[in-house]
Motif scaffolding. Structure first.
Motif, mmCIF file in Angstrom:
data_model
loop_
_atom_site.group_PDB
_atom_site.id
_atom_site.type_symbol
_atom_site.label_atom_id
_atom_site.label_comp_id
_atom_site.label_asym_id
_atom_site.label_seq_id
_atom_site.Cartn_x
_atom_site.Cartn_y
_atom_site.Cartn_z
ATOM 1 N N ILE A 81 0.830 -1.210 0.000
ATOM 2 C CA ILE A 81 0.000 0.000 0.000
ATOM 3 C C ILE A 81 0.866 1.262 0.000
ATOM 4 N N LEU A 82 1.883 1.298 0.870
ATOM 5 C CA LEU A 82 2.718 2.493 0.930
ATOM 6 C C LEU A 82 3.630 2.631 -0.288
ATOM 7 N N LEU A 83 3.982 1.523 -0.907
ATOM 8 C CA LEU A 83 4.746 1.596 -2.155
ATOM 9 C C LEU A 83 3.896 2.225 -3.258
ATOM 10 N N LEU A 84 2.634 1.833 -3.335
ATOM 11 C CA LEU A 84 1.730 2.446 -4.321
ATOM 12 C C LEU A 84 1.477 3.922 -4.012
ATOM 13 N N LEU A 85 1.334 4.250 -2.722
ATOM 14 C CA LEU A 85 1.166 5.657 -2.354
ATOM 15 C C LEU A 85 2.426 6.462 -2.683
ATOM 16 N N GLY A 86 3.601 5.870 -2.477
ATOM 17 C CA GLY A 86 4.853 6.535 -2.834
ATOM 18 C C GLY A 86 4.947 6.767 -4.331
ATOM 19 N N PHE A 87 4.492 5.781 -5.107
ATOM 20 C CA PHE A 87 4.474 5.940 -6.565
ATOM 21 C C PHE A 87 3.569 7.101 -6.965
ATOM 22 N N CYS A 88 2.380 7.149 -6.380
ATOM 23 C CA CYS A 88 1.442 8.242 -6.692
ATOM 24 C C CYS A 88 2.023 9.591 -6.272
ATOM 25 N N ALA A 89 2.655 9.649 -5.093
ATOM 26 C CA ALA A 89 3.273 10.898 -4.641
ATOM 27 C C ALA A 89 4.411 11.300 -5.571
ATOM 28 N N GLY A 90 5.178 10.341 -6.050
ATOM 29 C CA GLY A 90 6.270 10.638 -6.976
ATOM 30 C C GLY A 90 5.759 11.208 -8.287
ATOM 31 N N VAL A 91 4.698 10.625 -8.806
ATOM 32 C CA VAL A 91 4.111 11.134 -10.054
ATOM 33 C C VAL A 91 3.588 12.553 -9.840
ATOM 34 N N LEU A 92 2.925 12.782 -8.714
ATOM 35 C CA LEU A 92 2.401 14.113 -8.420
ATOM 36 C C LEU A 92 3.538 15.129 -8.276
ATOM 37 N N ASN A 93 4.630 14.754 -7.600
ATOM 38 C CA ASN A 93 5.777 15.656 -7.462
ATOM 39 C C ASN A 93 6.391 15.990 -8.818
ATOM 40 N N VAL A 94 6.502 15.002 -9.675
ATOM 41 C CA VAL A 94 7.074 15.244 -11.005
ATOM 42 C C VAL A 94 6.168 16.179 -11.801
ATOM 43 N N LEU A 95 4.871 15.959 -11.741
ATOM 44 C CA LEU A 95 3.949 16.830 -12.470
ATOM 45 C C LEU A 95 3.982 18.252 -11.935
ATOM 46 N N ARG A 96 4.098 18.410 -10.625
ATOM 47 C CA ARG A 96 4.202 19.755 -10.045
ATOM 48 C C ARG A 96 5.498 20.428 -10.467
ATOM 49 N N SER A 97 6.595 19.704 -10.405
ATOM 50 C CA SER A 97 7.886 20.289 -10.789
ATOM 51 C C SER A 97 7.933 20.658 -12.263
ATOM 52 N N ALA A 98 7.272 19.862 -13.083
ATOM 53 C CA ALA A 98 7.252 20.142 -14.520
ATOM 54 C C ALA A 98 6.265 21.254 -14.871
ATOM 55 N N GLY A 99 5.447 21.657 -13.904
ATOM 56 C CA GLY A 99 4.503 22.738 -14.145
ATOM 57 C C GLY A 99 3.207 22.283 -14.790
ATOM 58 N N LYS A 100 2.949 20.993 -14.798
ATOM 59 C CA LYS A 100 1.723 20.487 -15.411
ATOM 60 C C LYS A 100 0.547 20.521 -14.440
ATOM 61 N N VAL A 101 0.835 20.526 -13.146
ATOM 62 C CA VAL A 101 -0.199 20.574 -12.117
ATOM 63 C C VAL A 101 0.140 21.744 -11.201
ATOM 64 N N ALA A 102 -0.856 22.525 -10.851
ATOM 65 C CA ALA A 102 -0.615 23.677 -9.989
ATOM 66 C C ALA A 102 -0.307 23.229 -8.563
ATOM 67 N N THR A 103 0.572 23.964 -7.924
ATOM 68 C CA THR A 103 0.896 23.700 -6.521
ATOM 69 C C THR A 103 -0.283 24.159 -5.678
ATOM 70 N N PRO A 104 -0.697 23.343 -4.710
ATOM 71 C CA PRO A 104 -1.849 23.743 -3.900
ATOM 72 C C PRO A 104 -1.542 24.982 -3.068
#
Length: 114
Positions: A81-104
Motif C-alpha cells: 500500500i505504501l509503495l503504491l502511495l509513494g508511486f502516486c506521490a512521486g508522479v504528483l511531485n514530477v507533475l508539479r515540478s514540470a509545471g503540469k499541475v498547480a501547486t496547492p
C-alpha cells in the motif's frame, strides 16, 4: 602613382573587412554553440531533478511500508500500500515540478469561513 597607392589601400581594406567578417561570423557561431550547450545542461539538470524526486518518493514509500510491516506484523500489505502511495506521490511531485499541475495554495480563511 597615387592611383596605384589608393588601389592598394582599397584592396587591403577590402581584405581586412573580409577577414573581420569571417572572424565575427566565427564568434557568433561560437556564441550560438554556448547557448545550445547551456540549454542542454539546463535540460539535463531538470531531468535529474525530476527523476530523483520520483525515485525518492517510491523509496520512502517502500521503506515506510517495510517498517510498518515489521512493527505491526502485516507483511506484505503495508509495503504494498505504501509503495503504491509513494508511486502516486512521486508522479504528483514530477507533475508539479514540470509545471503540469498547480501547486496547492492554502485557502485564506476569513472570520465567517470555517
Amino acid at each position: 602613382m597615387t592611383d596605384d597607392r589608393d588601389e592598394g589601400l582599397e584592396q587591403r581594406r577590402a581584405q581586412l573587412g573580409a577577414e573581420l567578417a569571417s572572424k565575427r561570423a566565427a564568434v557568433r557561431e561560437g556564441e550560438r554553440g554556448e547557448v545550445r550547450a547551456e540549454e542542454s545542461r539546463k535540460g539535463y539538470a531538470q531531468a535529474m531533478k525530476l527523476s530523483s524526486e520520483f525515485i525518492a518518493a517510491i523509496i520512502v514509500g517502500a521503506v515506510l511500508g517495510y517498517v510498518l510491516d515489521r512493527f505491526l506484523g502485516t507483511t506484505p500489505w503495508g509495503m504494498i500500500i505504501l509503495l503504491l502511495l509513494g508511486f502516486c506521490a512521486g508522479v504528483l511531485n514530477v507533475l508539479r515540478s514540470a509545471g503540469k499541475v498547480a501547486t496547492p495554495v492554502p485557502q485564506e480563511r476569513g472570520p465567517d469561513k470555517k
